[in-house]
Structures are given as C-alpha cells and as structure tokens.
Design a protein around this motif. Structure first.
Motif, PDB file in Angstrom:
ATOM      1  N   SER A  11      -5.901  11.044  -3.152  1.00 54.87           N
ATOM      2  CA  SER A  11      -6.681   9.802  -3.128  1.00 54.87           C
ATOM      3  C   SER A  11      -7.116   9.476  -1.711  1.00 54.87           C
ATOM      4  N   PHE A  41      -3.206  -3.919   5.011  1.00 54.62           N
ATOM      5  CA  PHE A  41      -3.126  -2.935   3.941  1.00 54.62           C
ATOM      6  C   PHE A  41      -2.991  -1.513   4.480  1.00 54.62           C
ATOM      7  N   CYS A  83       0.819  -1.197   0.000  1.00 51.85           N
ATOM      8  CA  CYS A  83       0.000   0.000   0.000  1.00 51.85           C
ATOM      9  C   CYS A  83       0.855   1.250   0.000  1.00 51.85           C
ATOM     10  N   CYS A 136      -5.473   0.506  -1.056  1.00 49.72           N
ATOM     11  CA  CYS A 136      -4.114   0.648  -1.564  1.00 49.72           C
ATOM     12  C   CYS A 136      -4.050   1.390  -2.887  1.00 49.72           C
ATOM     13  N   GLY A 137      -5.152   1.395  -3.618  1.00 50.79           N
ATOM     14  CA  GLY A 137      -5.121   1.960  -4.953  1.00 50.79           C
ATOM     15  C   GLY A 137      -5.071   3.481  -4.940  1.00 50.79           C
ATOM     16  N   GLU A 138      -4.357   4.029  -5.895  1.00 50.71           N
ATOM     17  CA  GLU A 138      -4.336   5.472  -6.091  1.00 50.71           C
ATOM     18  C   GLU A 138      -5.482   5.815  -7.040  1.00 50.71           C
ATOM     19  N   SER A 174      -9.565  -8.842  -0.973  1.00 49.28           N
ATOM     20  CA  SER A 174      -8.888  -8.309  -2.159  1.00 49.28           C
ATOM     21  C   SER A 174      -9.600  -7.074  -2.696  1.00 49.28           C
ATOM     22  N   VAL A 175     -10.943  -7.039  -2.526  1.00 51.04           N
ATOM     23  CA  VAL A 175     -11.703  -5.863  -2.976  1.00 51.04           C
ATOM     24  C   VAL A 175     -11.243  -4.623  -2.224  1.00 51.04           C
ATOM     25  N   GLN A 224      -8.445  -4.327  -0.618  1.00 56.11           N
ATOM     26  CA  GLN A 224      -7.029  -4.040  -0.877  1.00 56.11           C
ATOM     27  C   GLN A 224      -6.909  -3.012  -1.993  1.00 56.11           C
ATOM     28  N   SER A 225      -7.698  -3.204  -3.048  1.00 61.62           N
ATOM     29  CA  SER A 225      -7.643  -2.252  -4.159  1.00 61.62           C
ATOM     30  C   SER A 225      -8.178  -0.893  -3.755  1.00 61.62           C
ATOM     31  N   LYS A 226      -9.167  -0.872  -2.825  1.00 57.56           N
ATOM     32  CA  LYS A 226      -9.725   0.410  -2.382  1.00 57.56           C
ATOM     33  C   LYS A 226      -8.759   1.133  -1.457  1.00 57.56           C
ATOM     34  N   GLU A 234     -19.241   1.156  -4.970  1.00 55.66           N
ATOM     35  CA  GLU A 234     -17.926   1.165  -4.333  1.00 55.66           C
ATOM     36  C   GLU A 234     -17.996   1.000  -2.825  1.00 55.66           C
TER      37      GLU A 234
END
Length: 789
Positions: free
Chosen positions: A243, A75, A40, A226-228, A219-220, A222-224, A203
């Motif tokens: 973000s 995360f 992350c 950790c994701g930019e 995993s869902v 994780q993307s929220k 979301e």
C-alpha cells in the motif's frame, strides 16, 4: 425509617464505587490504548510539501496552512527508516525550507513549519514542481534509492493561477515516479489542479472554497495516509500487495520476477537439480494460495492462517477481527464493547445513576401508595409515608375535593428533591412523543406542541426550524459599501483601502492618490483627508500646483530591454537600432547625460553601467556588441536589479541628477513586477513603460510612473503611430510644456534633434516593413515615439 435510609445510601455508595471500578477496568484501559497508539500503520514514505506562499494568501490564512501541515504530520511516523519529510514554499522564487534528510523526528519538523515566514510574492508553481522533481527527490537531498521501492509523495497546496506553465513539468514528475496530490483553495482552475495531480483525480485532486475549510481535508488524508489500500481493493497481486497513499503496487517474493502486467509473478529459469525422492514439496511456492495474511506449507497443501486477534473466514483465505461479543452470551443489560481478548459490558451514564435514585426511593418509601393508580389526581401526585397526595402544577390551585385543579396558567413542571421524588403527569403532553420536529426548544400548550427559538433567532415559516435574526435584511441600513449582520444590529463596513466615516455609513479612501484624478505630473502624496503634488529631485512644482518644471536637462538614463525568445533575433536587432537612435539625440558627456543598459530574459545581465561610457560613440558601440539572450521573461527581476544596483554610486549614478528608466517588453512577465516598480518610483526614479504585441496592459501600468497617460505606451500595429505622435509631442522636449495652439515648445531648439530622430526612425521602419522584415511585429514602430523626459 432513618436506619433504612442509612442502609440505602451505604448500599448505593458501595454499588456505585464498585461499578466505577468495573468501568475503569477493561473498557477505559482499551480506550486509552486507542488514544495513545499511532492510528497509522507504519508505511515508509518520502513525503515532500510544495506550499504556495504568494501575496494573495493573507497572513491569517498562511497560519491555517501551517496548522494543516502539522495536523497531517500526526498521521506519519517520521524517522530516517520510516517517513522522511521535506518542504519548500514558493512565490516568485522557490525557497526550500528543509530537505528529506534535514530532520529525523516529528517534533523537529513541526517546529520548522511553525518558524516559516510568508514570502508574499508571485506564483511560480511550475518552477516549484521542477525543483521538487530535479532536486528534492534526489539521493543527495535525502530521498532513498528507487530500488528501495519507497513511495515518493509530493503535496502541492496553491490558491491561484500560476504565472508559468505546469502541465509539462507535472507530467514529467509523475512519469519519474512521483505521486502528486494537488490541493486548491478558492478560485483555482480545476483543470490546472488536474494537470498537476496524479490519476485517479478523485483520489489526488481536492478543491475547497477557502482556507477555513482546508481543515476538512485532514480526515480525508488520514484515510489516504493511514489506510491499507490493499485491504479494500481487488488488487489481484499474485504474491504481495504494497500500500501507498491512495494507491498500491504489486511485488513478488524473493526469487520471483514481476510480469509486465504488474500483477503476476514468474519463477526464474529452472535449474538442472538431481532428483531427490525424499525432498519436501513447497505447495506455497507458486504464490497462488491467495492468503490475505499468512500461509503455512503442510504435507499435502498450502494452508492460510491469520495473525493474532483475527480469525479465518469461511473462504479459507481472508481474515476478520475476532468479535468476542458476536455469540450473544455476554449477558450485558445495556451496552457492550469488543476488546482484544473479551467482551466487556458498559452502562449508559445517565440511566446508571437514575437506577440508583429509584433504588433509594424504594428504600425510603416502603409502600408506594400511588402505584395502583386509584388516587384520582387530575394533574400531579406525591407518595408520602402513609398516603398518596394530589398536587397541582405551578399556575394551578387544588380544589376543595383534593383531586382536581383550577387553572391560572398551563405549565409543565418536574420537581426532584433529596428523599422526595414527585413526577408531574400532564393531562396530555403533546411534545412527549418526540414527533414535534422542533430545531431548538419546545413548549407544551393546552392543545399542541409549539416550537420556540433561542435568543437571537426567529422561527421560520415552517414553524419548526430557526434562523438567525438578520438585522440587515430589510435593506434600511444605508451602508455605502458593505454591511455585516451582528448579534443585535446591522453594522456598516468598508472595503480594503477605505475607512468608515463618523456617520457610521459612508466610507472614505485611505489613499486618495489611488482613487481620485489628482493630475499630479510626478508624485501624489496623501495628507490628512487630502493630497498634494510633489516633483522628483531636480524638478520644482509649477504655479498650477500639479505640473513640474525641470531644473536641469541632465539625467541618468537606464534602458531595460526584453531579450526573451518571443522577440526573435531579427527584431532584437531593431531594438538595438532604436536604442542607438535615441542615444544620437542625447547630450552624452562626462558632465551631461549618462546612459546604462540592462538586458533580461530568465536572468538579468548588465550590458554597461551609467559610469562606463561618456561619449555617444562609446555607448553606441556597446549597444551594437550586445548579444541576444533568447530565453524567459523575468521583468520583475530586471526591475529589482535596476532599483538595487543600476542607480547606485558604485555603477556611476550621480546625486541630485534626474533618474529615468525606459522599460521595453513584448509579453507577460513570468514574475511579479509591482513590488520593485513601486519601490523604484517611490525612490524618485521616473519610469516609462513601452509594450507591444502580447504585452499586458495591467503590468505596463504597474511599471509606469504616474500619470499613466504620460508614462505608459502600448501599440498593436503600425497604424497607431500617428495617434501616439500627437500624445508625445507635448512631453518629449526635456520636460518643457508644449503649446497645443501654436504647436511650438517654449524651448523648441531642445526638441529639434529628437523630432529629426523620430522622422529618421519612422522612415527606416516603413522601409523594413515594405521588405517584409518586420512581419507581424510591426508594432515595434512605436519605439520611434518614446518620450525623452
């Protein structure tokens, strides 16, 4: 030959060792960095978990929720200057476990989650969200000031319908700047989840079938987390995009102000500076450069730049990771991997070692006599030192011609041994092209490729896929309640509260008192495969073994009166008249009956205790002085107070005296009633439950003593009074049995005052109705027929 073999093995050993050293170098070093580095990016958050801990969640599912929380923590970069984490769990009450300022390391937070204990009570979701908004995200509890622009995240996990309203308080929380994720498990109403979660719902709102599937959300999120988001959406921010999980916000550089559109920035009002002819112009100052990462002011323009490890795209604004393998000059035979500073070659493990086996065979056999294909072998062949020899597969024998085989069976075999490499060549391998589509195993037959299933599975009709053998499918199991398919048989099961009999098919109840019509007047007690009736203290069992006879007419009586806002002030006065009318019919004295009273709404208030008054006049005056509370309806809390305090020696309860409680309510309780009602009844307290209007029958039955028809009363309107009168005549005379044939009680004199009281109250209620005082709440007339134990 031995010398050649020795040289061959030495060469292989040297090559394998060198190759392993090469693979361990840049490739494995790079993979190790990926394993240990935090995946992350460090986005500071104020993150608060709101966890449902109601009784509908089973203990092993509760542990899965704790595991899910701990996995999400991986995360987050936890720390006072990074992400701060807090948590509460809720049932009928809100129980904060730790605030945003309690822990400063991830390990401390994880240990606190592991130490949580299941509440197993109600489901007050709205109350939990209110606490989160009003308390959890305050600076006193560790939240950072709003001016810091730290995203405030709340994650609500629930498995059932809330016992209070959530729409209004969730909307307030979102308006206060809290971003809410709503996770539902099982039969949760999606509309309730949408009322809780932030927009967009795609979301922020997630629903899974059971607690075993909640891990799929890891995993869902994780993307929220950790994701930019700024890198994957067209944010249109003029200066800076910041973000946050599943969202973003625009920000301006120092000296600029965000416009109302939330996207563009404006400079502060111009100041009157003196003209400077030699001043350098900042071409980047207006923020219109559109650079994704960095920018640099030059003499005549603003130029975009990329951080180390990235290169500028052709648009001159956005950046991409440098791909050292993109030019195709790496020369790798099999695979390659792009690292931070170079392109590194890799080998596929199985082919790498197979290469050296082939090399060894080449060293061992200087000439391959089978290579030219002139051997004429029907099935298999083997290269020896000086010739090519034919062989047959297992189940076949070689004919005298040394070439062809005669069949015993059709089997494909592959033999591999040190120093000898024999390759089986079937006449036709129908499975070799890989188009068979078999799910499990394949078998090459004489004319086709046949699919096979592993043990415990059977081939479906399509001839390709496999299904587990269902031993229960034929319906011959004979199970009374439920069944379960095991590895080798169909096993019968019983529902919760039942146990399997010795025949392995039928079920018997663990609690016969809950499943049979036992007809016990007071208590039903389970014994080994049976039950017996028992009476409360102060009563003895009658000759029929089911009914109870009173030893003494003295009792300690506690009223629990609903003072919620749905009742209204006018009808509350009618309830007070009802209580005083019953008091008139009781033998209240120091040695006779004692009376206490609780009023409840959102809180519970003791109006007077059992030991406070010993005269009718004193009790009636206390009832008349009682003030209407007019708020919520926490019936469960009132039952708990009654059980823990009202019948205590401290408040005047007497030993060896019958204990009776009369509960009145006009609507659904906002908390759980079953736990404290059960404890009170099990301790020997007889509870009568009276409900009118919007009262919930299921709740009233949970409150009332058994049997329900003698202790539970409900009325929708005035017209039902006559029916209730007939039911109550047999039970209003201090526990004496009523003779339905003669319409006389064995102790009629004890009933006369109560019957007169009924008539008086009925007349008063009819008059009130005619004067339109009762309006739609005429159902209160039911009170005039409440039985006296």
């Amino acid at each position: 030959k031995k010398q050649r073999m020795t040289v061959c093995l030495f060469f292989i050993w040297s090559c394998v060792g060198k190759r392993r050293a090469d693979v361990k170098g840049p490739v494995r070093t790079h993979e190790s960095k990926l394993d240990t580095a935090n995946p992350c990016k460090a986005i500071p958050l104020d993150f608060f978990f709101v966890i449902d801990s109601s009784r509908s969640i089973r203990p092993h599912d509760y542990e899965k929720v704790k595991t899910f929380i701990i996995n999400l923590l991986q995360f987050l970069k936890v720390g006072p200057d990074d992400t701060r984490v807090g948590l509460l769990q809720y049932g009928s009450i809100v129980q904060p476990e730790f605030s945003l300022k309690t822990y400063s390391t991830k390990a401390e937070v994880e240990q606190a989650v592991r130490n949580m204990e299941h509440l197993a009570t109600g489901t007050m979701t709205g109350l939990a969200i209110q606490y989160t908004m009003e308390t959890a995200f305050t600076e006193e509890e560790g939240a950072r000031p709003a001016s810091f622009n730290i995203p405030r995240i709340a994650m609500v996990v629930t498995d059932g319908r809330p016992q209070d309203t959530v729409e209004g308080i969730a909307a307030e929380a979102r308006q206060a700047g809290i971003q809410i994720f709503a996770i539902g498990v099982g039969r949760v109403d999606m509309n309730i989840l949408k009322a809780i979660g932030s927009e967009p719902h795609s979301e922020h709102v997630h629903l899974v079938a059971n607690f075993s599937q909640i891990e799929t959300l890891t995993s869902v999120f994780q993307s929220k987390l950790c994701g930019e988001v700024c890198q994957v959406v067209d944010h249109q921010c003029q200066h800076i995009c910041v973000s946050s999980p599943a969202s973003y916000r625009c920000q301006c550089r120092k000296g600029f102000v965000l416009n109302p559109d939330g996207k563009t920035c404006k400079a502060p009002a111009a100041r009157n500076y003196s003209v400077c002819c030699n001043c350098k112009v900042d071409h980047c100052a207006d923020g219109s450069h559109g650079c994704e990462q960095e920018f640099m002011n030059t003499e005549d323009s603003c130029v975009c730049r990329c951080r180390e490890g990235y290169t500028l795209r052709e648009d001159g604004k956005t950046c991409q990771v440098i791909d050292h393998c993109a030019d195709g000059t790496h020369g790798c035979e099999q695979e390659f991997i792009n690292t931070e500073d170079s392109c590194v070659c890799k080998c596929r493990t199985s082919l790498f070692y197979l290469f050296f086996w082939y090399f060894c065979i080449y060293c061992y056999s200087e000439v391959d006599h089978c290579a030219d294909g002139t051997h004429g072998c029907e099935q298999e062949f083997m290269n020896t030192e000086d010739s090519c020899v034919c062989k047959c597969r297992e189940g076949y024998t070689l004919r005298e011609d040394g070439k062809t085989c005669q069949s015993e069976s059709h089997v494909l075999c592959l033999n591999l041994s040190v120093g000898l490499f024999s390759l089986t060549v079937a006449e036709v391998d129908h499975c070799a092209d890989g188009t068979h589509g078999c799910e499990h195993d394949v078998f090459n037959s004489e004319d086709s490729c046949v699919c096979k299933c592993r043990e415990g599975y059977t081939l479906r009709e399509d001839g390709k896929t496999c299904q587990k053998i269902d031993h229960c499918a034929d319906g011959t199991h004979g199970c009374e309640q439920e069944f379960m398919n095991s590895e080798d048989s169909c096993v019968c099961k019983c529902r919760e509260g039942y146990t399997l009999r010795e025949d392995g098919k039928t079920c018997q109840s663990l609690d016969l008192c809950q499943t049979v019509d036992h007809s016990c007047e007071h208590l039903c007690v389970n014994t080994n495969h049976s039950y017996i009736c028992r009476c409360f203290e102060g009563f003895i069992l009658a000759e029929d073994g089911r009914n109870c006879k009173s030893i003494d007419g003295i009792m300690d009586l506690v009223f629990i009166i609903d003072g919620s806002k749905s009742l209204g002030p006018v009808n509350f006065e009618l309830v007070k008249q009802f209580v005083n009318s019953i008091v008139d019919s009781l033998d209240i004295s120091a040695t006779g009956t004692h009376v206490g009273l609780l009023q409840y709404s959102t809180k519970v208030r003791t109006e007077f205790t059992l030991g406070q008054y010993t005269t009718v006049q004193g009790v009636k005056q206390a009832v008349t002085r009682m003030q209407y509370m007019g708020k919520g309806s926490m019936t469960g809390s009132a039952l708990r107070h009654m059980f823990q305090s009202s019948f205590s020696a401290k408040e005047g309860a007497r030993p060896d005296v019958q204990r009776v409680c009369i509960v009145f309510t006009d609507g659904r309780s906002q908390d759980d009633v079953s736990e404290w009602a059960a404890k009170a009844k099990n301790s020997g307290i007889t509870i009568y439950a009276l409900g009118v209007g919007k009262a919930i029958e299921e709740e009233l039955r949970e409150i009332a003593s058994e049997p329900g028809e003698k202790h539970f009363y409900y009325a929708e309107g005035f017209e039902k009074m006559g029916e209730i009168t007939k039911k109550l005549k047999s039970r209003i005379c201090k526990g004496k049995r009523y003779d339905s044939l003669t319409e006389k009680s064995p102790n009629q004199c004890l009933c006369e005052n109560i019957i007169k009281f009924q008539n008086r109250v009925s007349e008063k209620l009819i008059n009130l109705m005619q004067n339109n005082i009762l309006l739609n709440r005429i159902m209160f007339s039911t009170f005039s027929f409440l039985p006296v134990p």
